[in-house]
Design an enzyme around this catalytic site. Structure first.
Site, PDB file in Angstrom:
ATOM      1  N   GLU A   1       0.843  -1.196   0.000  1.00  0.00           N
ATOM      2  CA  GLU A   1       0.000   0.000   0.000  1.00  0.00           C
ATOM      3  C   GLU A   1       0.877   1.245   0.000  1.00  0.00           C
ATOM      4  O   GLU A   1       1.997   1.230   0.518  1.00  0.00           O
ATOM      5  CB  GLU A   1      -0.898  -0.068   1.256  1.00  0.00           C
ATOM      6  CG  GLU A   1      -1.842   1.082   1.473  1.00  0.00           C
ATOM      7  CD  GLU A   1      -2.926   1.259   0.417  1.00  0.00           C
ATOM      8  OE1 GLU A   1      -2.571   1.441  -0.761  1.00  0.00           O
ATOM      9  OE2 GLU A   1      -4.108   1.256   0.785  1.00  0.00           O
ATOM     10  N   ASP A   2       0.383   2.308  -0.608  1.00  0.00           N
ATOM     11  CA  ASP A   2       1.128   3.577  -0.627  1.00  0.00           C
ATOM     12  C   ASP A   2       1.113   4.243   0.742  1.00  0.00           C
ATOM     13  O   ASP A   2       2.131   4.730   1.222  1.00  0.00           O
ATOM     14  CB  ASP A   2       0.555   4.515  -1.706  1.00  0.00           C
ATOM     15  CG  ASP A   2      -0.964   4.684  -1.625  1.00  0.00           C
ATOM     16  OD1 ASP A   2      -1.621   3.996  -0.810  1.00  0.00           O
ATOM     17  OD2 ASP A   2      -1.510   5.509  -2.384  1.00  0.00           O
TER      18      ASP A   2
ATOM     19  N   GLY B   1      -6.931   3.431   8.153  1.00  0.00           N
ATOM     20  CA  GLY B   1      -6.851   1.971   8.249  1.00  0.00           C
ATOM     21  C   GLY B   1      -8.114   1.295   7.756  1.00  0.00           C
ATOM     22  O   GLY B   1      -8.168   0.073   7.651  1.00  0.00           O
ATOM     23  N   ASN B   2      -9.109   2.080   7.421  1.00  0.00           N
ATOM     24  CA  ASN B   2     -10.390   1.520   6.959  1.00  0.00           C
ATOM     25  C   ASN B   2     -10.227   0.628   5.738  1.00  0.00           C
ATOM     26  O   ASN B   2     -10.717  -0.506   5.715  1.00  0.00           O
ATOM     27  CB  ASN B   2     -11.355   2.655   6.578  1.00  0.00           C
ATOM     28  CG  ASN B   2     -12.081   3.205   7.783  1.00  0.00           C
ATOM     29  OD1 ASN B   2     -12.422   2.466   8.698  1.00  0.00           O
ATOM     30  ND2 ASN B   2     -12.298   4.501   7.795  1.00  0.00           N
TER      31      ASN B   2
ATOM     32  N   ASP C   1      -3.785   5.350   6.399  1.00  0.00           N
ATOM     33  CA  ASP C   1      -4.284   6.571   7.026  1.00  0.00           C
ATOM     34  C   ASP C   1      -5.233   6.156   8.164  1.00  0.00           C
ATOM     35  O   ASP C   1      -4.789   5.826   9.255  1.00  0.00           O
ATOM     36  CB  ASP C   1      -4.960   7.381   5.914  1.00  0.00           C
ATOM     37  CG  ASP C   1      -5.463   8.730   6.347  1.00  0.00           C
ATOM     38  OD1 ASP C   1      -4.865   9.321   7.245  1.00  0.00           O
ATOM     39  OD2 ASP C   1      -6.457   9.212   5.769  1.00  0.00           O
TER      40      ASP C   1
HETATM   41  P1  IMP Z   1      -7.476   4.711   4.766  1.00  0.00           P
HETATM   42  O1  IMP Z   1      -8.587   3.781   4.424  1.00  0.00           O
HETATM   43  O2  IMP Z   1      -7.992   5.936   5.472  1.00  0.00           O
HETATM   44  O3  IMP Z   1      -6.316   4.098   5.506  1.00  0.00           O
HETATM   45  O4  IMP Z   1      -6.967   5.317   3.408  1.00  0.00           O
HETATM   46  C1  IMP Z   1      -6.162   4.630   2.572  1.00  0.00           C
HETATM   47  C2  IMP Z   1      -6.142   5.257   1.197  1.00  0.00           C
HETATM   48  O5  IMP Z   1      -6.473   6.644   1.202  1.00  0.00           O
HETATM   49  C3  IMP Z   1      -4.736   5.213   0.657  1.00  0.00           C
HETATM   50  O6  IMP Z   1      -4.520   4.036  -0.049  1.00  0.00           O
HETATM   51  C4  IMP Z   1      -4.686   6.410  -0.241  1.00  0.00           C
HETATM   52  O7  IMP Z   1      -5.138   6.072  -1.525  1.00  0.00           O
HETATM   53  C5  IMP Z   1      -5.638   7.398   0.372  1.00  0.00           C
HETATM   54  N1  IMP Z   1      -4.923   8.412   1.188  1.00  0.00           N
HETATM   55  C6  IMP Z   1      -4.871   8.508   2.543  1.00  0.00           C
HETATM   56  N2  IMP Z   1      -4.105   9.538   2.935  1.00  0.00           N
HETATM   57  C7  IMP Z   1      -3.639  10.100   1.789  1.00  0.00           C
HETATM   58  C8  IMP Z   1      -2.767  11.219   1.516  1.00  0.00           C
HETATM   59  O8  IMP Z   1      -2.232  11.913   2.405  1.00  0.00           O
HETATM   60  N3  IMP Z   1      -2.533  11.469   0.211  1.00  0.00           N
HETATM   61  C9  IMP Z   1      -3.068  10.745  -0.818  1.00  0.00           C
HETATM   62  N4  IMP Z   1      -3.881   9.698  -0.615  1.00  0.00           N
HETATM   63  C10 IMP Z   1      -4.167   9.391   0.672  1.00  0.00           C
HETATM   64 MG    MG Z   2      -4.390   3.783  -2.109  1.00  0.00          MG
END
Ligand code: IMP
Ligand code: MG
Length: 180
Positions: A101-102, A107-108, A105
């Protein structure tokens, strides 16, 4: 030269390369003694550049595959809703899976993908992320290989986007442009 909206560089091209090389060494060390086939799975679209560099730093045999899940749309906040847009081509059953994963954030996204893939009975499932925003976590994620922790800022470049832009930028910067 900086990209409009992305003036503040967080990690240069050289710093990113160093982080990726370090991850490659850790991952190689972890898998080189395994007798299972390694499948490295990138989550599109954000991981495609990181994945391309990372696999070349992993010095053991592997196959690769990609999967697309949707989370944010074009917004900067996760809705908590994740759906599979494109599934893997390969079976992961009885293989060592490394999920790439890039950024993690809230974690969802990741927790849901992990649950789904575990249901397919891999021999093992490990998680690698280039960037980690621990202060934003809502769902616990066990990261096995973590590039670097970053503060609560929206970052772009090196595959990461804002509204699909900036993925081609070779460095990682903090997005300070207009929020649509
Ligand atoms: P989560 O589900 O909130 O952990 O989000 C994961 C996804 O949100 C990542 O795979 C990214 O594609 C996107 N994302 C979260 N934070 C950033 C950021 O700071 N910049 C760009 N994409 C983000
Ligand atoms: Mg992503």
């Amino acid at each position: 030269m900086s990209e409009q909206g992305l003036e503040k560089t967080l990690f240069s091209k050289e710093e990113i390369a160093e982080i990726v090389a370090q991850l490659g060494r850790q991952i190689t060390e972890h898998y080189e003694t395994s007798d299972k086939e390694l499948i490295v799975v990138g989550l599109l679209r954000g991981s495609f550049i990181f994945m391309a560099d990372l696999v070349r730093e992993i010095k053991c045999p592997m196959i690769t595959d990609f999967m697309t899940v949707s989370s944010y749309g074009d917004a900067t906040e996760s809705s908590g809703d994740v759906k599979i847009v494109m599934d893997l081509d390969e079976s992961i059953t009885d293989r060592d899976v490394l999920l790439v994963e890039d950024i993690i954030d809230t974690g969802n996204t990741f927790s849901k993908v992990v649950r789904l893939l575990k249901g397919r009975k891999p021999a093992s499932l490990r998680i690698c992320t280039l960037l980690n925003k621990p202060s934003r976590r809502k769902v616990e994620v066990d990261i096995d290989f973590c590039g670097i922790d970053i503060p609560d800022e929206f970052v772009c470049g090196y595959g990461l986007d804002y509204a699909q832009k900036f993925r081609n930028v070779p460095y990682i910067g903090i997005y300070e442009g207009p929020v649509e």
